[in-house]
Design a protein around this motif. Structure first.
Motif: not given
Length: 133
Positions: A41-46
């Motif tokens: 999972l990536e940061r700051r990504r919905p």
């Protein structure tokens, strides 16, 4: 013991039966498993729920886990690794929680590589045992 060593030692113990059969009972161990499971999972990504499910399913496959992605996702929300909007339509990685557990975000905690190493070592021990007969 550094984070990589802690993660490796934990997964060696959890994978004694050859698969990750469930969540560890120890809260610290559970936090490590959940933090490692956020790797895709990536940061700051919905994320839509379906996207989170896909990432978690891939991780569960790499971890050879007998846990379903829905249960994993719920535990990640309950333990603060994932946040979701009030209506549940979007999920976000709680990166601060991951760093709290794993420390330096640059730490290599690739469970797939750890599990592969464990499998190779087991096969080598098995082959050595068979040769000794």
């Amino acid at each position: 013991m550094n984070t990589r060593e802690r993660v490796e030692a934990l997964f060696r113990r959890l994978l004694q039966p050859g698969r990750l059969e469930g969540f560890p009972k120890n809260p610290d161990d559970l936090s490590i498993v959940l933090a490692v499971a956020t790797a895709g999972l990536e940061r700051r990504r919905p994320y839509a729920e379906s996207e989170v499910n896909e990432v978690l399913t891939d991780w569960l496959d790499s971890a050879r886990a007998d846990i379903d992605h829905v249960t994993l996702r719920r535990r990640m929300v309950d333990c603060g690794f994932l946040k979701r909007t009030t209506n549940g339509s979007r999920y976000f990685l709680n990166y601060g929680r991951v760093v709290e557990v794993l420390g330096d975000p640059a730490v290599d905690s690739d469970v797939g590589a750890i599990i592969d190493d464990i499998a190779i070592e087991r096969q080598e021990r098995k082959n050595a045992f068979l040769r000794s007969d």
